[in-house]
Design a protein around this motif. Sequence first.
Motif, PDB file in Angstrom:
ATOM      1  N   VAL A   1       0.402 -21.109  10.805  1.00  0.00           N
ATOM      2  CA  VAL A   1       1.046 -22.302  10.821  1.00  0.00           C
ATOM      3  C   VAL A   1       0.440 -23.343  11.727  1.00  0.00           C
ATOM      4  CG1 VAL A   1       3.241 -23.259  11.980  1.00  0.00           C
ATOM      5  CG2 VAL A   1       3.223 -20.873  11.443  1.00  0.00           C
ATOM      6  N   GLN A   2       0.476 -24.639  10.982  1.00  0.00           N
ATOM      7  CA  GLN A   2      -0.323 -25.925  11.617  1.00  0.00           C
ATOM      8  C   GLN A   2       0.798 -27.001  11.536  1.00  0.00           C
ATOM      9  OE1 GLN A   2      -4.029 -26.805  10.060  1.00  0.00           O
ATOM     10  NE2 GLN A   2      -4.101 -28.556  10.959  1.00  0.00           N
ATOM     11  N   ARG A   3       1.254 -27.578  12.687  1.00  0.00           N
ATOM     12  CA  ARG A   3       1.986 -28.763  12.684  1.00  0.00           C
ATOM     13  C   ARG A   3       3.406 -28.454  11.970  1.00  0.00           C
ATOM     14  NH1 ARG A   3      -1.961 -33.877  11.263  1.00  0.00           N
ATOM     15  NH2 ARG A   3      -3.304 -33.546  12.798  1.00  0.00           N
ATOM     16  N   ARG A   4       3.688 -27.183  12.356  1.00  0.00           N
ATOM     17  CA  ARG A   4       5.129 -26.840  11.996  1.00  0.00           C
ATOM     18  C   ARG A   4       4.976 -26.349  10.503  1.00  0.00           C
ATOM     19  NH1 ARG A   4       9.589 -30.665  14.214  1.00  0.00           N
ATOM     20  NH2 ARG A   4       8.211 -32.232  13.187  1.00  0.00           N
ATOM     21  N   TYR A   5       4.181 -26.543   9.650  1.00  0.00           N
ATOM     22  CA  TYR A   5       3.969 -26.091   8.482  1.00  0.00           C
ATOM     23  C   TYR A   5       3.186 -24.698   8.224  1.00  0.00           C
ATOM     24  CZ  TYR A   5       5.300 -30.820   6.849  1.00  0.00           C
ATOM     25  OH  TYR A   5       6.123 -32.024   6.923  1.00  0.00           O
ATOM     26  N   LYS A   6       3.890 -23.993   7.195  1.00  0.00           N
ATOM     27  CA  LYS A   6       3.155 -22.665   7.132  1.00  0.00           C
ATOM     28  C   LYS A   6       2.182 -22.664   5.607  1.00  0.00           C
ATOM     29  CE  LYS A   6       5.619 -18.912   7.487  1.00  0.00           C
ATOM     30  NZ  LYS A   6       6.687 -17.714   7.307  1.00  0.00           N
ATOM     31  N   TYR A   7       1.017 -22.354   5.889  1.00  0.00           N
ATOM     32  CA  TYR A   7      -0.008 -22.255   5.028  1.00  0.00           C
ATOM     33  C   TYR A   7      -0.331 -20.942   4.574  1.00  0.00           C
ATOM     34  CZ  TYR A   7      -0.762 -27.185   5.937  1.00  0.00           C
ATOM     35  OH  TYR A   7      -0.894 -28.668   6.362  1.00  0.00           O
ATOM     36  N   TRP A   8      -0.338 -20.647   3.257  1.00  0.00           N
ATOM     37  CA  TRP A   8      -0.415 -19.205   2.800  1.00  0.00           C
ATOM     38  C   TRP A   8      -1.776 -19.208   2.118  1.00  0.00           C
ATOM     39  CZ3 TRP A   8       2.680 -15.046   3.688  1.00  0.00           C
ATOM     40  CH2 TRP A   8       4.006 -15.464   3.829  1.00  0.00           C
ATOM     41  N   VAL A   9      -2.136 -17.807   2.503  1.00  0.00           N
ATOM     42  CA  VAL A   9      -3.692 -17.599   2.039  1.00  0.00           C
ATOM     43  C   VAL A   9      -3.788 -16.390   1.470  1.00  0.00           C
ATOM     44  CG1 VAL A   9      -6.149 -17.371   2.742  1.00  0.00           C
ATOM     45  CG2 VAL A   9      -4.719 -18.881   3.940  1.00  0.00           C
ATOM     46  N   ALA A  10      -4.481 -16.214   0.228  1.00  0.00           N
ATOM     47  CA  ALA A  10      -4.664 -14.792  -0.381  1.00  0.00           C
ATOM     48  C   ALA A  10      -5.604 -14.054   0.270  1.00  0.00           C
ATOM     49  CB  ALA A  10      -4.792 -15.183  -1.849  1.00  0.00           C
ATOM     50  N   GLU A  11      -5.487 -12.828   0.392  1.00  0.00           N
ATOM     51  CA  GLU A  11      -6.593 -11.995   1.312  1.00  0.00           C
ATOM     52  C   GLU A  11      -7.552 -11.582   0.215  1.00  0.00           C
ATOM     53  OE1 GLU A  11      -7.109 -11.172   4.002  1.00  0.00           O
ATOM     54  OE2 GLU A  11      -5.143 -11.727   5.160  1.00  0.00           O
ATOM     55  N   ASN A  12      -8.626 -10.805   0.650  1.00  0.00           N
ATOM     56  CA  ASN A  12      -9.783 -10.506  -0.438  1.00  0.00           C
ATOM     57  C   ASN A  12      -9.364  -9.570  -1.452  1.00  0.00           C
ATOM     58  OD1 ASN A  12     -12.434  -9.121  -1.235  1.00  0.00           O
ATOM     59  ND2 ASN A  12     -13.299 -10.126   0.529  1.00  0.00           N
ATOM     60  N   PRO A  13      -9.807  -9.987  -2.452  1.00  0.00           N
ATOM     61  CA  PRO A  13      -9.211  -9.025  -3.647  1.00  0.00           C
ATOM     62  C   PRO A  13      -9.564  -7.584  -3.266  1.00  0.00           C
ATOM     63  CG  PRO A  13     -10.237 -11.115  -4.371  1.00  0.00           C
ATOM     64  CD  PRO A  13     -10.398 -10.901  -3.061  1.00  0.00           C
ATOM     65  N   GLU A  14     -10.476  -7.327  -2.294  1.00  0.00           N
ATOM     66  CA  GLU A  14     -10.765  -5.620  -2.434  1.00  0.00           C
ATOM     67  C   GLU A  14      -9.639  -5.156  -1.719  1.00  0.00           C
ATOM     68  OE1 GLU A  14     -14.167  -5.382   0.193  1.00  0.00           O
ATOM     69  OE2 GLU A  14     -15.564  -6.198  -1.307  1.00  0.00           O
ATOM     70  N   ARG A  15      -8.543  -5.826  -1.189  1.00  0.00           N
ATOM     71  CA  ARG A  15      -7.152  -5.424  -0.670  1.00  0.00           C
ATOM     72  C   ARG A  15      -6.623  -4.524  -1.949  1.00  0.00           C
ATOM     73  NH1 ARG A  15      -6.064  -3.656   4.142  1.00  0.00           N
ATOM     74  NH2 ARG A  15      -3.680  -3.902   3.405  1.00  0.00           N
ATOM     75  N   LEU A  16      -6.695  -5.213  -3.062  1.00  0.00           N
ATOM     76  CA  LEU A  16      -6.035  -4.612  -4.315  1.00  0.00           C
ATOM     77  C   LEU A  16      -6.383  -3.125  -4.343  1.00  0.00           C
ATOM     78  CD1 LEU A  16      -6.167  -7.721  -6.715  1.00  0.00           C
ATOM     79  CD2 LEU A  16      -4.217  -6.765  -5.700  1.00  0.00           C
ATOM     80  N   LEU A  17      -7.721  -3.085  -4.532  1.00  0.00           N
ATOM     81  CA  LEU A  17      -8.330  -1.606  -4.706  1.00  0.00           C
ATOM     82  C   LEU A  17      -7.780  -0.604  -3.570  1.00  0.00           C
ATOM     83  CD1 LEU A  17      -9.972   0.363  -6.313  1.00  0.00           C
ATOM     84  CD2 LEU A  17     -12.036  -0.513  -5.293  1.00  0.00           C
ATOM     85  N   ALA A  18      -7.754  -1.235  -2.192  1.00  0.00           N
ATOM     86  CA  ALA A  18      -7.568  -0.351  -1.300  1.00  0.00           C
ATOM     87  C   ALA A  18      -5.925  -0.056  -1.184  1.00  0.00           C
ATOM     88  CB  ALA A  18      -7.857  -1.275   0.242  1.00  0.00           C
ATOM     89  N   ASN A  19      -5.265  -0.784  -1.564  1.00  0.00           N
ATOM     90  CA  ASN A  19      -3.707  -0.373  -1.764  1.00  0.00           C
ATOM     91  C   ASN A  19      -3.513   0.555  -2.849  1.00  0.00           C
ATOM     92  OD1 ASN A  19      -3.306  -2.382   0.401  1.00  0.00           O
ATOM     93  ND2 ASN A  19      -2.336  -4.036  -1.017  1.00  0.00           N
ATOM     94  N   PHE A  20      -4.331   0.156  -3.985  1.00  0.00           N
ATOM     95  CA  PHE A  20      -4.182   1.248  -5.067  1.00  0.00           C
ATOM     96  C   PHE A  20      -4.679   2.614  -4.616  1.00  0.00           C
ATOM     97  CE2 PHE A  20      -6.060   3.474  -8.622  1.00  0.00           C
ATOM     98  CZ  PHE A  20      -5.144   3.602  -9.448  1.00  0.00           C
ATOM     99  N   GLN A  21      -5.597   2.557  -3.751  1.00  0.00           N
ATOM    100  CA  GLN A  21      -6.169   3.983  -3.229  1.00  0.00           C
ATOM    101  C   GLN A  21      -5.131   4.762  -2.466  1.00  0.00           C
ATOM    102  OE1 GLN A  21      -9.777   2.886  -1.851  1.00  0.00           O
ATOM    103  NE2 GLN A  21     -10.918   3.339  -3.601  1.00  0.00           N
TER     104      GLN A  21
END
Length: 252
Positions: free
Chosen positions: A64-84
Amino acid sequence: MVKQLQKVIEELGYSPNEAKVYLAALVLGEAHVSDIAAKAKMPRTSVQVIVDNLHKDGLMNFYVQRRYKYWVAENPERLLANFQKREEAMREALPSLAAMRKASRGTRRRGDAAGASLFRMLADASPQAVLIANEDVEIEYVNAVWEKEFGYSLDEVYGKNPRMLQSGKTPREVYERIWKALKAGKMFQSDEVVDKRKDGTLFNLLATIFPVNHGGRIFYIQILDDITGAKRVETTKRHFLQIATADLGRMR
């Protein structure tokens, strides 16, 4: 390329919309939900729900910056970790799922016992290999002679389609003739059927297949014997049909 990546993410267990939102966020870097929605060409309200779910799954984060929420995609390696993780959870659940399946099959067998018990008694008394399938072409019973001939136990084939026994050596037109006869309520007999045992060996026997109506249900009976046993096959078939005819008479 984007469509291919989306397909890969979907194969990891995510919905098409989740894949689209994640890829849009990945391209944008840091963005408001409205920007991600515009990139993914989806309604903002839908995207908000999806980014919240992806955040819970560890694929999205925000600051959150100046009351605005900014979204960021995590590293794609998380996809594989979640699948495992999901794969590990499934492996842990497999014994329980298998136990549930076995219990349901046992319940079904007990429920069907009254309706098909006479057929099973005939099959057990037959000197030939006998297979009984229901109207959905699922194996419901095989006798001990069949088990010895094919190398499978009843538990191994119960509920499966008899096509599992096909060797690939039987001419296609033979199967076409089989179903044409069965759908017309007629018997089919041929020495052209080549089946495959559990150990992979092939064998060519006289196959007799015919439909019977018993207790309001359609069954397909298959009797296997050597060519010289045609007369014994006819005797066994007659016994099945007599039982079915008597049952229909009582129903009327």
